[in-house]
Write a protein that holds these residues in place. Structure first.
Motif, PDB file in Angstrom:
ATOM      1  N   GLU A 248       2.914  -1.541   8.503  1.00  0.00           N
ATOM      2  CA  GLU A 248       3.252  -1.291   7.102  1.00  0.00           C
ATOM      3  C   GLU A 248       4.607  -1.898   6.777  1.00  0.00           C
ATOM      4  OE1 GLU A 248       3.008   2.398   5.235  1.00  0.00           O
ATOM      5  OE2 GLU A 248       0.958   2.837   5.853  1.00  0.00           O
TER       6      GLU A 248
ATOM      7  N   ARG B 105       0.594  -0.138  -3.626  1.00  0.00           N
ATOM      8  CA  ARG B 105      -0.351   0.478  -2.689  1.00  0.00           C
ATOM      9  C   ARG B 105      -1.421  -0.521  -2.255  1.00  0.00           C
ATOM     10  NH1 ARG B 105      -0.715   5.991  -1.954  1.00  0.00           N
ATOM     11  NH2 ARG B 105       1.376   6.879  -2.107  1.00  0.00           N
TER      12      ARG B 105
ATOM     13  N   THR C  46      -1.834  -2.221   1.615  1.00  0.00           N
ATOM     14  CA  THR C  46      -3.051  -2.198   2.434  1.00  0.00           C
ATOM     15  C   THR C  46      -3.370  -3.586   2.969  1.00  0.00           C
ATOM     16  OG1 THR C  46      -3.933  -0.349   1.156  1.00  0.00           O
ATOM     17  CG2 THR C  46      -5.510  -1.646   2.434  1.00  0.00           C
TER      18      THR C  46
END
Length: 727
Positions: free
Chosen positions: A270, A257, A261
């Motif tokens: 992404e 995660r 980012t």
């Protein structure tokens, strides 16, 4: 003039099953096949899916069954097939077992299914109700969605959505259920690099431009900006070939995660994120997009290595030293090592990054097999933390407590300054042992020779090896004494309990796989820590990996000796690497940090080297010891683990294996012996350990040994090349 008959062709098809080799099939007239094509063919009484492994002329001498159909999907690349064949030989596994790790469900080879979504039409319905407005408000907040999900979010029935459609307030749209990934922008400007980062990035760029297989070890202290350096390498690979694919491997799902980012910030898209927590739909989407060469950047744990890349240009193995890259269940493999093989097969570049490189990677770098790129300094005003020991022989905690006075005083000072502390103990639960103080009975798992760990928050005793759990009994199951069970030793829950008692006004939380049981729970806890909402974090090894907490200035290692004992030849190296990573969480911003290590052996090589900041001396000592003993990377190890439900049978079989070992120069065999966990889930275990000189093909040796043994249906045989676990 008559035309000559068409040349008949046969296809050798490898199935994702425990079969020793591909099987031959006739290719029907008119069917066009390529190497690597996904096909269906009859296998016994059923139809099975496989991959075309070879094509050759069919002389008609055998009555072959025919290939049934071929999928309209890209074939497995030559590099992937080469990787599967090489890995099967190296790991002493059947090729079909390796292929099984590559292939997924059949729907990955089919076009994406479609889904029906609803979006506002822009026209207000003739009759607006409160329920209909709720649906429109949900779409405004969350975007278009299916009828069932819109109804759920709005708290209405699906009929309300249908009514809105009929009234003209919503339009029906159709789109792929597995949408493509947005393409990354390699030209997007990254952060400004400091000179040492820029020099490292330039070296990686030159390596990528040169093309072909290239390997580099990126050795940078914690906080030196290794991620930004390999971001530049990724951008360069994508600039040189917009169709290039990049794989970034991480040792823990917990890190994906935070890294995702940073990827979005750098590349405005992404990446595809692959790990075991993903649902079927997302894994189907990623596999298909990778296979179709539409996913440019993939982040994943070790299993991402088996994704069917078509144009792999770069692999990054972050935290390359981490032991979790070693798969210890099912198929045993070291993902870092196989990543190098995968890069070689794909003629791609590979970057191994770490603040504490493995001895194996350092040896390769020093021998010139890898380029050696170093980042010796932290960036900006951040400096490496001061590290000191607390000798527990002199500063004994009070009975029943685990934090020494010097550590408690340091925590108090840190809290007074409004800064954060991390207490590190790589032991889950409340206590590692529960014992009866009346008869001495120790609570053990019925499925393994292991003690049960008490988890006080759930009131259960758990075996961390098998997963067995039971409520904590109120009396001893051996002698029946009431309230006689006593918790022995600390786990993170017990340390957190002590921290709360000592600092009742502080916000104390636990970071372990028990508390961060999902990606969302982990992300939430990390966010709270980053925002300064936690004063004291008590964590296991999951807290030591890749997190950046700007206000964290004190690390307290509750038991620095944990992990140093036992017969693991990598124990010292692993302990040193872990302590460096833990200490490296402190002082990563402008405030200086420090780390205090509670230990009974402050003079141990690993601990003394960490305090002195002399990694090279420690690694040199460890390397010399490995070389003298002929252990990796200066020798080879392999393990054969035999298991049976029958304790007598396994002893007999193990002796038969030992007697059948081939004679070979440069090979030493230890065992058979009962490992630390001699029985797991009812299976009695025996181990044979093979040490071989570096020039010995230990995989071929083990394969020859296995061929000498007749399989016994009631005995499991597990082969582990370069084992990491000796329990």
């Amino acid at each position: 003039m008559t035309r000559p008959p068409a040349l008949k062709v046969k296809a050798s098809i490898l199935f994702a099953m425990p079969l020793p080799e591909p099987f031959d099939y006739a290719v029907p007239e008119g069917m066009e096949l390529r190497l690597g094509d996904h096909v269906r063919a009859p296998l016994g009484p059923r139809s099975a899916r496989g991959v075309v492994w070879a094509l050759s002329a069919d002389d008609g001498s055998r009555n072959l069954k025919s290939v049934e159909s071929v999928y309209n999907a890209p074939p497995l690349s030559e590099a992937m097939r080469e990787f599967i064949d090489w890995s099967a030989k190296y790991l002493v596994q059947l090729p079909g077992i390796m292929l099984r790790n590559v292939l997924r469900s059949e729907d990955t080879l089919l076009p994406s299914p479609t889904e029906i979504l609803f979006e506002p039409s822009g026209e207000a319905p003739a009759r607006m109700t409160e329920s209909r407005q709720k649906v429109l408000d949900v779409i405004a907040d969350h975007g278009p969605d299916c009828a069932a999900e819109l109804a759920r979010l709005a708290g209405v029935t699906p009929g309300v959505v249908s009514g809105l459609v009929k009234a003209g307030g919503l339009n029906r749209i159709e789109r792929p259920a597995d949408p493509p990934f947005d393409p990354p922008d390699p030209k997007r400007q990254g952060v400004e690099l400091v000179p040492q980062q820029a020099a490292a990035a330039d070296q990686l760029k030159r390596m990528i431009t040169a093309g072909g297989f290239q390997a580099a070890l990126l050795d940078g202290v914690t906080g030196s900006g290794k991620t930004e350096v390999y971001f530049e390498a990724i951008a360069h690979a994508l600039k040189e070939d917009p169709d290039a694919q990049v794989l970034v491997m991480l040792p823990e799902i917990a890190l994906t995660r935070a890294v995702t980012t940073r990827f979005v910030q750098r590349f405005a898209a992404e990446p595809a994120v692959w790990h075991s927590d993903q649902g079927h739909k997302e894994r189907r989407r990623i596999w298909r997009e990778v296979n179709e060469n539409r996913a440019r950047i993939v982040i994943g744990a070790r299993s991402a290595l088996f994704l069917p890349f078509q144009n792999l240009h770069l692999i990054v193995v972050d935290e390359e030293h981490d032991a979790t890259y070693k798969q210890g269940d099912g198929l045993h493999y070291q993902a870092r090592d196989l990543a190098v093989v995968r890069a070689r097969a794909s003629k791609a570049a590979i970057v191994l990054a770490s603040a504490t490189p493995s001895i194996e990677s350092l040896a390769n770098a020093r021998a010139g097999r890898y380029a050696y790129i170093q980042l010796p300094d932290r960036i900006g005003k951040a400096v490496l933390p001061d590290v000191a020991t607390i000798d527990l022989r002199e500063h004994k905690p009070q009975r029943g407590l685990w934090l020494s006075d010097p550590l408690v005083e340091a925590m108090a000072e840190t809290l007074e300054r409004g800064e954060q502390s991390l207490l590190y103990l790589n032991r889950r639960g409340y206590a590692p042992l529960v014992i009866c103080n009346a008869c001495g009975h120790k609570m053990k798992s019925p499925e393994a020779e292991t003690y049960l760990t008490e988890h006080r928050y759930t009131g259960r005793l758990i075996c961390h090896l098998t997963g067995f759990s039971m409520p904590r009994p109120g009396k001893c199951p051996e002698c029946g004494a009431e309230d006689s069970l006593t918790s022995v030793g600390p786990g993170v829950e017990r340390v957190a309990e002590e921290a709360k008692a000592r600092f009742p006004n502080a916000k104390v939380e636990i970071l372990s796989s028990d508390t961060a049981h999902s990606a969302e729970a982990l992300l939430s806890l990390i966010d709270r820590m980053e925002r300064g909402e936690i004063d004291i974090l008590v964590g296991t090894q999951i807290a030591a990996k890749g997190h950046n907490f700007p206000n964290l200035t004190l690390i307290g290692v509750v038991d620095a000796d944990l992990g140093l004992a036992g017969g693991d030849p990598r124990a010292g190296e692993r302990t040193y690497q872990t302590l460096v990573q833990v200490a490296g969480r402190a002082g990563r911003a402008e405030r200086p940090g420090r780390a205090l290590l509670q230990t009974h052996d402050p003079d141990h090589d690993a601990i003394a080297a960490l305090v002195a900041g002399d990694r090279d001396r420690f690694m040199e000592t460890e390397t010399m010891a490995r070389e003298v003993l002929g252990l990796p990377p200066f020798g080879r190890l392999a393990a054969i683990i035999l298991s049976s439900k029958d304790a007598h049978q396994i002893d007999v079989i193990a002796k038969q294996w030992a007697a059948a070992a081939p004679d070979a120069d440069g090979v030493t065999i230890w065992g058979p012996a009962e490992p630390r966990y001699g029985m797991v889930r009812g299976w009695h275990r025996r181990r044979l350990l093979i040490r071989a000189d570096r020039d010995v093909d230990v995989s071929a040796y083990v394969a020859a040994w296995r061929k000498r043994m007749k399989p016994v249906s009631s005995v499991r045989v597990t082969i582990d090349i370069e084992p990491y676990s000796f329990v």
